[in-house]
Design a protein around this motif. Sequence first.
Motif, PDB file in Angstrom:
ATOM      1  N   THR A  19       0.832  -1.206   0.000  1.00 38.19           N
ATOM      2  CA  THR A  19       0.000   0.000   0.000  1.00 38.19           C
ATOM      3  C   THR A  19       0.867   1.257   0.000  1.00 38.19           C
ATOM      4  OG1 THR A  19      -0.097   0.215   2.421  1.00 38.19           O
ATOM      5  CG2 THR A  19      -1.711  -1.257   1.363  1.00 38.19           C
ATOM      6  N   PRO A  20       0.365   2.363  -0.544  1.00 36.86           N
ATOM      7  CA  PRO A  20       1.123   3.625  -0.540  1.00 36.86           C
ATOM      8  C   PRO A  20       1.423   4.127   0.876  1.00 36.86           C
ATOM      9  CG  PRO A  20      -0.684   3.720  -2.123  1.00 36.86           C
ATOM     10  CD  PRO A  20      -0.880   2.475  -1.318  1.00 36.86           C
ATOM     11  N   GLN A  21       0.553   3.780   1.848  1.00 41.67           N
ATOM     12  CA  GLN A  21       0.775   4.242   3.224  1.00 41.67           C
ATOM     13  C   GLN A  21       2.085   3.735   3.805  1.00 41.67           C
ATOM     14  OE1 GLN A  21      -2.013   2.871   2.000  1.00 41.67           O
ATOM     15  NE2 GLN A  21      -3.834   3.386   3.209  1.00 41.67           N
ATOM     16  N   SER A  22       2.575   2.620   3.279  1.00 38.31           N
ATOM     17  CA  SER A  22       3.776   2.018   3.841  1.00 38.31           C
ATOM     18  C   SER A  22       5.044   2.803   3.525  1.00 38.31           C
ATOM     19  CB  SER A  22       3.932   0.588   3.328  1.00 38.31           C
ATOM     20  OG  SER A  22       4.161   0.573   1.925  1.00 38.31           O
ATOM     21  N   ILE A  23       4.991   3.675   2.516  1.00 38.27           N
ATOM     22  CA  ILE A  23       6.188   4.398   2.097  1.00 38.27           C
ATOM     23  C   ILE A  23       6.734   5.268   3.219  1.00 38.27           C
ATOM     24  CG2 ILE A  23       7.151   6.031   0.433  1.00 38.27           C
ATOM     25  CD1 ILE A  23       6.338   3.341  -0.740  1.00 38.27           C
ATOM     26  N   ALA A  24       5.862   6.030   3.852  1.00 43.40           N
ATOM     27  CA  ALA A  24       6.300   6.951   4.898  1.00 43.40           C
ATOM     28  C   ALA A  24       6.141   6.369   6.297  1.00 43.40           C
ATOM     29  CB  ALA A  24       5.510   8.262   4.793  1.00 43.40           C
ATOM     30  N   PHE A  25       5.733   5.127   6.376  1.00 39.30           N
ATOM     31  CA  PHE A  25       5.495   4.523   7.695  1.00 39.30           C
ATOM     32  C   PHE A  25       6.813   4.327   8.447  1.00 39.30           C
ATOM     33  CE2 PHE A  25       4.892   0.901  10.548  1.00 39.30           C
ATOM     34  CZ  PHE A  25       3.753   1.299  11.233  1.00 39.30           C
ATOM     35  N   PRO A  26       6.895   4.761   9.714  1.00 39.41           N
ATOM     36  CA  PRO A  26       8.128   4.618  10.503  1.00 39.41           C
ATOM     37  C   PRO A  26       8.273   3.209  11.074  1.00 39.41           C
ATOM     38  CG  PRO A  26       6.455   5.710  11.823  1.00 39.41           C
ATOM     39  CD  PRO A  26       5.840   5.470  10.455  1.00 39.41           C
ATOM     40  N   PHE A  27       8.784   2.291  10.276  1.00 39.91           N
ATOM     41  CA  PHE A  27       8.869   0.901  10.701  1.00 39.91           C
ATOM     42  C   PHE A  27       9.753   0.714  11.926  1.00 39.91           C
ATOM     43  CE2 PHE A  27       7.024  -0.024   6.588  1.00 39.91           C
ATOM     44  CZ  PHE A  27       6.279  -1.166   6.846  1.00 39.91           C
ATOM     45  N   ASP A  28      10.679   1.646  12.166  1.00 36.45           N
ATOM     46  CA  ASP A  28      11.523   1.487  13.346  1.00 36.45           C
ATOM     47  C   ASP A  28      10.738   1.680  14.639  1.00 36.45           C
ATOM     48  OD1 ASP A  28      11.098   4.165  13.015  1.00 36.45           O
ATOM     49  OD2 ASP A  28      13.206   4.755  13.102  1.00 36.45           O
ATOM     50  N   SER A  29       9.488   2.114  14.528  1.00 37.30           N
ATOM     51  CA  SER A  29       8.642   2.211  15.715  1.00 37.30           C
ATOM     52  C   SER A  29       8.100   0.847  16.130  1.00 37.30           C
ATOM     53  CB  SER A  29       7.483   3.184  15.476  1.00 37.30           C
ATOM     54  OG  SER A  29       6.711   2.771  14.361  1.00 37.30           O
ATOM     55  N   LEU A  30       8.204  -0.141  15.257  1.00 37.72           N
ATOM     56  CA  LEU A  30       7.871  -1.518  15.630  1.00 37.72           C
ATOM     57  C   LEU A  30       9.072  -2.103  16.363  1.00 37.72           C
ATOM     58  CD1 LEU A  30       6.139  -2.855  12.389  1.00 37.72           C
ATOM     59  CD2 LEU A  30       5.053  -2.058  14.480  1.00 37.72           C
ATOM     60  N   LYS A  31       8.868  -2.517  17.582  1.00 37.93           N
ATOM     61  CA  LYS A  31       9.984  -2.913  18.438  1.00 37.93           C
ATOM     62  C   LYS A  31      10.704  -4.166  17.970  1.00 37.93           C
ATOM     63  CE  LYS A  31       7.822  -0.899  22.554  1.00 37.93           C
ATOM     64  NZ  LYS A  31       7.267  -1.194  23.904  1.00 37.93           N
ATOM     65  N   PHE A  32      10.021  -5.030  17.246  1.00 34.74           N
ATOM     66  CA  PHE A  32      10.603  -6.331  16.949  1.00 34.74           C
ATOM     67  C   PHE A  32      11.266  -6.411  15.575  1.00 34.74           C
ATOM     68  CE2 PHE A  32       6.450  -6.446  15.087  1.00 34.74           C
ATOM     69  CZ  PHE A  32       6.537  -7.301  13.992  1.00 34.74           C
ATOM     70  N   VAL A  33      11.167  -5.376  14.757  1.00 38.63           N
ATOM     71  CA  VAL A  33      11.761  -5.430  13.422  1.00 38.63           C
ATOM     72  C   VAL A  33      12.955  -4.487  13.322  1.00 38.63           C
ATOM     73  CG1 VAL A  33       9.529  -5.980  12.397  1.00 38.63           C
ATOM     74  CG2 VAL A  33      10.352  -3.612  12.367  1.00 38.63           C
ATOM     75  N   LYS A  34      13.846  -4.813  12.394  1.00 38.95           N
ATOM     76  CA  LYS A  34      14.939  -3.932  12.029  1.00 38.95           C
ATOM     77  C   LYS A  34      14.772  -3.600  10.554  1.00 38.95           C
ATOM     78  CE  LYS A  34      16.992  -3.938  15.999  1.00 38.95           C
ATOM     79  NZ  LYS A  34      17.092  -2.720  16.829  1.00 38.95           N
TER      80      LYS A  34
END
Length: 313
Positions: free
Chosen positions: A76-91
């Motif tokens: 989805t386009p929303q994923s482009i700007a999504f701050p994935f580093d805010s998910l504690k379990f992913v790098k």
Amino acid sequence: MLNLLPRFYQFKTNLKKVIFLMVLVCGCASIKANPDSLFIKKIDSIALQLYSVQPDSIKLAANAIILEHITAFLKTPQSIAFPFDSLKFVKVVTPSNSSFKLITWVFPLSDKNQYHYSGLIQHLKDNMPNRLTELRQSYDEPNPFLTYRYDQWPPAVYYQLIESKTKSGTLFTLFGWVGGTQGEAVRVIETLSFNENHEALFGVPAFKLNKETILNRVYFNYSDEVPFHLAYEQHYVPGKKRKKAWMIVHNRLVNSDSNMGNAFRFSLPSYSEFDGFIFSDNCWQQVKDIDVRIKIKSAKKKKQPKTGLFPND
């Protein structure tokens, strides 16, 4: 009556698993309705099950649900700007031109020496999701002299990316964490490149130890009781006064010494001897005896993990 008790308890256990999975599925269903606002809360709460005392079957089922919804979200386009580093379990690591995102995570299994890894590469074009690659973990011992496709991935969790220009394009060098045996910590320097079909390849002959030996990846196995320094920094080139260069720097690993008071099972990082790699002639050339007393510059990066990558570490 007594003979029925084991069946009853097995039925009760299986029922708990079914109920638990139904709760996960129902909870995740709401993500698709509003992925941007609910994604973090739902996925992070489900991911806690990966690091709990749940049976492996529950962890793997929960991870399958997480993988399914992260995969859907990355389209989805929303994923482009999504701050994935805010998910504690992913790098998450990404190059300077934002042409892709490399997302990895890991969780421990009931066997203390076993881990399950997951990875995705989101390819972008014109700042929009273009293609998605799921990395498939190989359970064979990785060979430091081989190149692997994305579907034979030598697993790791990557926390830093370095870009180097070569004659054939850009070589991406990754710092990664690998789960070791009990009492052991493992780091890896890996490379990522893409073939003419844009398929991910891990490990090209890039680490030149000498004229005869070129490795596709470099592993460091050491005792988890001692910190290990692995960084991309600017230092003076050994043997060449006043010449500075960016280089990968790491502790030299030495055998444990029983006279130290502890008989460590694994090698120990030396804090008086440092080696590393300088990128030259399209590959990483090994250098030894780096003087780290004066650090000129250090690449901007997130704080590297000490021994683990789990939320409660």
